[in-house]
Motif scaffolding. Structure first.
Motif, mmCIF file in Angstrom:
data_model
loop_
_atom_site.group_PDB
_atom_site.id
_atom_site.type_symbol
_atom_site.label_atom_id
_atom_site.label_comp_id
_atom_site.label_asym_id
_atom_site.label_seq_id
_atom_site.Cartn_x
_atom_site.Cartn_y
_atom_site.Cartn_z
ATOM 1 N N LYS A 1 0.833 -1.198 0.000
ATOM 2 C CA LYS A 1 0.000 0.000 0.000
ATOM 3 C C LYS A 1 0.870 1.250 0.000
ATOM 4 O O LYS A 1 1.988 1.247 0.510
ATOM 5 C CB LYS A 1 -0.913 0.018 1.231
ATOM 6 C CG LYS A 1 -1.882 -1.154 1.312
ATOM 7 C CD LYS A 1 -2.938 -1.096 0.214
ATOM 8 C CE LYS A 1 -3.907 -2.265 0.336
ATOM 9 N NZ LYS A 1 -4.917 -2.255 -0.771
ATOM 10 N N GLN B 1 0.877 -2.865 -6.562
ATOM 11 C CA GLN B 1 -0.193 -2.478 -7.485
ATOM 12 C C GLN B 1 0.342 -2.278 -8.897
ATOM 13 O O GLN B 1 -0.327 -2.626 -9.879
ATOM 14 C CB GLN B 1 -0.873 -1.203 -6.993
ATOM 15 C CG GLN B 1 -1.798 -1.402 -5.809
ATOM 16 C CD GLN B 1 -2.431 -0.097 -5.348
ATOM 17 O OE1 GLN B 1 -1.751 0.937 -5.265
ATOM 18 N NE2 GLN B 1 -3.722 -0.119 -5.058
ATOM 19 N N CYS C 1 0.768 -5.766 -10.329
ATOM 20 C CA CYS C 1 -0.520 -6.384 -10.666
ATOM 21 C C CYS C 1 -1.151 -5.752 -11.898
ATOM 22 O O CYS C 1 -1.725 -6.453 -12.736
ATOM 23 C CB CYS C 1 -1.475 -6.297 -9.478
ATOM 24 S SG CYS C 1 -1.030 -7.380 -8.103
ATOM 25 N N THR C 2 -1.045 -4.433 -12.014
ATOM 26 C CA THR C 2 -1.610 -3.755 -13.179
ATOM 27 C C THR C 2 -0.830 -4.116 -14.439
ATOM 28 O O THR C 2 -1.416 -4.307 -15.517
ATOM 29 C CB THR C 2 -1.615 -2.234 -12.977
ATOM 30 O OG1 THR C 2 -2.273 -1.917 -11.747
ATOM 31 C CG2 THR C 2 -2.349 -1.536 -14.108
ATOM 32 N N SER D 1 -6.827 -0.699 -8.323
ATOM 33 C CA SER D 1 -7.629 -1.292 -7.256
ATOM 34 C C SER D 1 -8.281 -2.598 -7.710
ATOM 35 O O SER D 1 -8.365 -3.566 -6.947
ATOM 36 C CB SER D 1 -8.714 -0.299 -6.811
ATOM 37 O OG SER D 1 -9.547 -0.868 -5.834
ATOM 38 N N VAL D 2 -8.727 -2.630 -8.953
ATOM 39 C CA VAL D 2 -9.349 -3.840 -9.497
ATOM 40 C C VAL D 2 -8.304 -4.923 -9.734
ATOM 41 O O VAL D 2 -8.483 -6.081 -9.344
ATOM 42 C CB VAL D 2 -10.105 -3.524 -10.803
ATOM 43 C CG1 VAL D 2 -10.550 -4.812 -11.504
ATOM 44 C CG2 VAL D 2 -11.306 -2.640 -10.517
ATOM 45 N N THR D 3 -7.193 -4.565 -10.373
ATOM 46 C CA THR D 3 -6.207 -5.571 -10.758
ATOM 47 C C THR D 3 -5.474 -6.180 -9.567
ATOM 48 O O THR D 3 -5.123 -7.356 -9.594
ATOM 49 C CB THR D 3 -5.164 -4.973 -11.723
ATOM 50 O OG1 THR D 3 -4.554 -3.817 -11.115
ATOM 51 C CG2 THR D 3 -5.822 -4.559 -13.032
ATOM 52 N N GLU D 4 -5.253 -5.412 -8.498
ATOM 53 C CA GLU D 4 -4.538 -5.972 -7.351
ATOM 54 C C GLU D 4 -5.364 -7.034 -6.636
ATOM 55 O O GLU D 4 -4.815 -7.879 -5.925
ATOM 56 C CB GLU D 4 -4.142 -4.865 -6.366
ATOM 57 C CG GLU D 4 -5.269 -4.299 -5.537
ATOM 58 C CD GLU D 4 -4.783 -3.397 -4.417
ATOM 59 O OE1 GLU D 4 -3.657 -3.591 -3.940
ATOM 60 O OE2 GLU D 4 -5.551 -2.478 -4.025
ATOM 61 N N LYS D 5 -6.682 -7.014 -6.815
ATOM 62 C CA LYS D 5 -7.548 -8.029 -6.226
ATOM 63 C C LYS D 5 -7.763 -9.191 -7.185
ATOM 64 O O LYS D 5 -7.836 -10.360 -6.766
ATOM 65 C CB LYS D 5 -8.901 -7.410 -5.871
ATOM 66 C CG LYS D 5 -8.831 -6.312 -4.820
ATOM 67 C CD LYS D 5 -10.209 -5.709 -4.577
ATOM 68 C CE LYS D 5 -10.169 -4.594 -3.529
ATOM 69 N NZ LYS D 5 -9.403 -3.411 -3.995
ATOM 70 N N LEU D 6 -7.853 -8.897 -8.469
ATOM 71 C CA LEU D 6 -8.203 -9.905 -9.468
ATOM 72 C C LEU D 6 -7.034 -10.801 -9.857
ATOM 73 O O LEU D 6 -7.157 -12.038 -9.869
ATOM 74 C CB LEU D 6 -8.755 -9.190 -10.712
ATOM 75 C CG LEU D 6 -9.403 -10.046 -11.796
ATOM 76 C CD1 LEU D 6 -10.592 -10.814 -11.243
ATOM 77 C CD2 LEU D 6 -9.836 -9.162 -12.958
ATOM 78 N N VAL E 1 -5.664 -13.771 -7.426
ATOM 79 C CA VAL E 1 -6.623 -14.864 -7.257
ATOM 80 C C VAL E 1 -6.708 -15.734 -8.503
ATOM 81 O O VAL E 1 -6.579 -16.970 -8.432
ATOM 82 C CB VAL E 1 -8.022 -14.309 -6.907
ATOM 83 C CG1 VAL E 1 -9.058 -15.436 -6.877
ATOM 84 C CG2 VAL E 1 -7.988 -13.606 -5.564
#
Length: 468
Positions: free
Chosen positions: A66, A77, A80-81, A217-222, A225
């Protein structure tokens, strides 16, 4: 429409042959080899160092996950992005398409391009952090066009890169992704491609209109997983078919250097095709040398350029040497792909053994509802790629025309999603390959001319690190 697509296909084949000729293959491999030699095989000799500064760091340092900076994203992030843009259909459909077109030997050349590409990606990200700057709103502005302009002082070359990047966003980041989604959902759930295109266009619009913060925000969660789920699924298939693994590996190494010309309806095979397909699909998957993901890495809150370069190395490692390898071994051990049958043209009787369906059939041979699992995996991976690449195209358009061009670009990007869902699979991939090649040329020139700066920054970092 059919006549237009046929003409577009003919023009693209001519351009693709030019762009992906021997000279371009030499550039991609040669520049990666140059950085590998000049850094003393850094990806091997300092494996522990770059692993500790990347994937292992997320378990030790909260600031890697973060950031408190309202105008930046965290290092995790940014990874992930960037992975959202690379770990798309190239890892699932792209590997299958490469094997179907060039045989198992393409996997070897994917490995080679990824191993060398790790250092190309390292150089891109290091330069991206060095030459980035903050705009009037406090956000970082970076990318290959920035280090081309500020590092080389050649603005026209930076503009050329931005033009090709904006165009490539409609190919590698858009058409190829949504085409694989629509194809897999049609085969697994009988969902019409046009329906897929409209739904995906609407969903992507909801995300990309929110800017880099929402995308990250979307890519760090998706991404974490779906990556873990896909890797676990692939390892299960390989484990069940473990007895076929030695033969699969033998095919990969043997066919990588096979010079035999084959007929029976096969359009081309052997060393040249394996090399071309392996390198081009490797580049499609990990994007090393394209200069694309530099834009999102430049938005990181990292202070040290070399550290972000290491995140770039891990990006290629995870994308190609891990995920693409798993896909390839699933296909080659499953028994679905039969090289002898394919080359004798009898495999043409098996429907859709190309692209995503080949991977889906390979998973289905072991995992119940394997085709549905692959369809959902492709949908999620490709969705992440769609939103990630929209940011790259947006940055390129902003560099060329200013902020006023961002909204029209986003609208165009959303419309192309619908077109890509109904285009032919081969046309979508071939357009992507062509645009990738044109985009890479200005970036590879810059990397070569700025290579001395990269080496010096690495030496300085290692000297300081060794004293600690």
């Amino acid at each position: 429409m059919e006549k237009f697509i046929s003409t577009l296909d003919s023009v693209n084949q001519m351009l693709s042959s030019f762009v992906w000729g021997p000279a371009m293959l030499f550039l991609f491999l040669g520049i990666g080899f140059m950085f590998t030699i000049r850094t003393g095989f850094f990806q091997l000799t300092h494996f522990k160092l770059w692993i500790q500064n990347t994937i292992l760091a997320i378990f030790k340092r909260q600031d890697v996950l973060k950031t408190k900076d309202q105008h930046s994203i965290s290092q995790f992030q940014s990874l992930c992005t960037a992975l959202a843009s690379t770990m798309g259909t190239g890892n699932i459909a792209g590997v299958a398409t490469a094997i179907a077109a060039g045989g198992p030997g393409t996997v070897f050349w994917m490995w080679v391009s990824a191993f060398l590409g790790m250092m190309t990606n390292f150089a891109e990200k290091t330069l991206g952090i060095k030459y980035r700057y903050k705009n009037e709103k406090g956000f970082w502005v970076g990318g290959a066009m920035i280090y081309i302009e500020r590092g080389l002082g050649v603005k026209w070359l930076a503009a050329l890169f931005s033009i090709f990047c904006a165009l490539a966003s409609f190919g590698i980041g858009n058409m190829a992704q949504v085409n694989s989604i629509s194809t897999s959902l049609l085969n697994s759930f009988q969902i019409p491609p046009i329906v897929t295109g409209v739904v995906m266009a609407f969903t992507v619009a909801l995300v990309i209109m929110g800017g880099i913060k929402r995308i990250a925000s979307v890519t760090e969660k998706l991404i974490p997983v779906i990556s873990v789920l896909y890797i676990v699924g692939g390892l299960i298939v390989i484990f069940v078919n473990a007895s076929a693994l030695p033969h699969a590996l033998s095919q990969i190494f043997h066919e990588a250097f096979n010079f035999i010309a084959l007929g029976s309806g096969v359009t081309g095979y052997g060393f040249a095709v394996a090399l071309r397909m392996g390198v081009s699909r490797g580049v499609f998957s990990n994007e090393a040398g394209l200069g694309s993901s530099v834009m999102v890495h430049s938005a990181s809150d990292v202070k040290e350029p070399v550290v972000q370069g290491m995140w770039g190395m891990f990006e290629v490692f995870a994308d190609t040497l891990v995920v693409c390898t798993i896909t390839a071994l699933v296909i080659l051990t499953s028994g679905v792909y039969n090289m002898d049958a394919y080359l004798s043209n009898t495999a043409a009787n098996i429907a859709n053994l190309d692209g995503a369906p080949l991977t889906a059939n390979s998973f289905s041979a072991v995992i119940p509802y394997g085709a549905q699992f692959i369809a959902i995996s492709i949908m999620l991976f490709a969705f992440a790629t769609l939103v990630g690449w929209s940011y790259y195209g947006e940055r390129a358009v902003e560099y060329l025309f200013g902020t006023k061009a961002i909204f029209p670009y986003k609208l165009s990007y959303i419309v192309i999603i619908v077109f890509g869902s109904v285009a032919s699979v081969r046309l979508a991939w071939e357009i992507s390959d062509t645009l990738n090649g044109f985009m890479a040329i200005p970036n590879l020139i810059a990397l070569t001319l700025l290579s001395g700066e990269v080496i010096q920054m690495l030496k300085s970092y290692l000297a300081i690190n060794n004293k600690k």
